[in-house]
Design a protein around this motif. Structure first.
Motif, PDB file in Angstrom:
ATOM      1  N   SER A  16       0.902  -1.148   0.111  1.00  0.00           N
ATOM      2  CA  SER A  16       0.204   0.017   0.068  1.00  0.00           C
ATOM      3  C   SER A  16       0.768   1.310  -0.035  1.00  0.00           C
ATOM      4  N   THR A  62       0.644   3.524   1.878  1.00  0.00           N
ATOM      5  CA  THR A  62       1.152   4.091   3.620  1.00  0.00           C
ATOM      6  C   THR A  62       2.390   3.294   3.955  1.00  0.00           C
ATOM      7  N   ASP A  63       2.571   1.927   3.528  1.00  0.00           N
ATOM      8  CA  ASP A  63       3.563   1.009   3.821  1.00  0.00           C
ATOM      9  C   ASP A  63       4.897   1.289   2.725  1.00  0.00           C
ATOM     10  N   ARG A 118       0.821  10.619   0.683  1.00  0.00           N
ATOM     11  CA  ARG A 118       0.492   9.275   1.210  1.00  0.00           C
ATOM     12  C   ARG A 118      -0.973   9.483   1.857  1.00  0.00           C
ATOM     13  N   HIS A 119      -1.291  10.614   2.136  1.00  0.00           N
ATOM     14  CA  HIS A 119      -2.634  11.042   2.365  1.00  0.00           C
ATOM     15  C   HIS A 119      -3.555  10.842   1.257  1.00  0.00           C
ATOM     16  N   SER A 163      -3.867   6.736   0.177  1.00  0.00           N
ATOM     17  CA  SER A 163      -3.874   5.875   1.154  1.00  0.00           C
ATOM     18  C   SER A 163      -5.277   5.047   0.830  1.00  0.00           C
TER      19      SER A 163
END
Length: 307
Positions: free
Chosen positions: A201, A203-204, A237-238, A241
């Motif tokens: 993802s 985020t990761d 990232r926001h 996500s």
């Protein structure tokens, strides 16, 4: 004489669907009162616009119903099958016999056909007349074996296609353990096991050294600054996500495209986006409405000197 055969097929036949079309196609080819005609399965497929199996099934139904006979001792051009319609043949034979006894008798005055009126025996067919219509007698000759029923008989199943559909031809060589004889997933496919471990993802996903080196070489690190680059990374990232997991290479390409479009910060501009009593730094992931509201609140809380 095909008109009499077609009339019987339209008015007296009990066949339906494709079988009716097959019977009418054969009736249309009948040249004389013997009601004999030749037709191949391919010809019937073209005339009826039906499949091979549908034509063969229809021929079997017509034969079982007694509306069609297969003349095994005869063949047409290119070894095509010869058929006879027995009921029209019986009717025309009855009319001929009645008019022979009374020449002045009209066809309309002949008594209707009954089950007691049989069709002439196939052995009594006029071979010379049939030869004029390209139908030859082959029984007992050296031209070949007797013709089998193409629609299937009671003693043998119907003829099947040599290669069924949806069956792949296997290579002549190779054992059961060889990859060519079994369905194995390709390792370079999009969802193969080798690439599944790289899917993650947003985020990761971590910024790799190649992406950082790219940002420095392209001048984005100098243009945005270290804090601006971190803010742009947090914003990216926001917004990413909610996206479905992708490979690291896909995230890296998307991250670089985002950084390249990020606006250069202006230090001389007063910070209007600081929340009252909060940090003056830009909050990552804020919408435009949140940013405008923060600016208004900051302006309201700013001292004017008239207190």
């Amino acid at each position: 004489m095909s008109g009499q055969a077609r009339k019987w097929a339209w008015e007296s036949s009990t066949s339906k669907g494709v079988a009716r079309l097959v019977l009418l196609s054969i009736a249309d080819r009948i040249p004389d009162a013997q009601c004999v005609a030749y037709a191949s399965v391919t010809d019937l497929m073209e005339r009826t616009r039906a499949s091979r199996n549908a034509v063969r099934t229809s021929l079997a139904l017509l034969v079982d119903a007694g509306e069609l006979e297969i003349c095994d001792e005869y063949e047409g051009p290119q070894h095509s099958t010869v058929y006879r319609m027995p009921r029209p043949a019986a009717w025309l034979a009855k009319v001929a016999a009645a008019q022979k006894a009374a020449p002045e008798l009209r066809v309309e005055d002949v008594e209707p056909l009954t089950d007691a009126d049989p069709a002439p025996d196939l052995k009594d067919l006029d071979k010379e007349l049939l030869r004029k219509h390209r139908i030859w007698f082959i029984a007992g000759s050296e031209s070949g074996p007797r013709r089998q029923n193409p629609a299937g008989s009671k003693s043998a199943p119907a003829r099947q296609n040599l290669t069924p559909r949806r069956v792949r031809n296997r290579p002549p060589s190779g054992s059961e353990t060889d990859p060519q004889n079994c369905s194995e997933p390709k390792v370079n496919r999009r969802y193969s096991s080798s690439s599944a471990a790289e899917v993650t993802s947003a985020t990761d996903w971590q910024v790799d050294d190649a992406s950082l080196a790219w940002a420095q070489q392209q001048g984005h690190l100098e243009r945005l600054g270290e804090q601006g680059l971190q803010a742009a990374d947090a914003k990216w990232r926001h917004y990413r996500s909610a996206w479905s997991p992708r490979s690291t290479a896909a995230w890296s390409a998307d991250w670089r495209s985002w950084i390249a479009r990020e606006h250069t910060p202006t230090p001389q501009r007063p910070n209007l986006y600081a929340l009252p009593g909060g940090s003056p730094a830009l909050q990552a992931g804020m919408t435009k409405a949140d940013l405008h509201m923060a600016a208004l609140l900051a302006a309201v809380d700013e001292p004017t000197g008239t207190e």
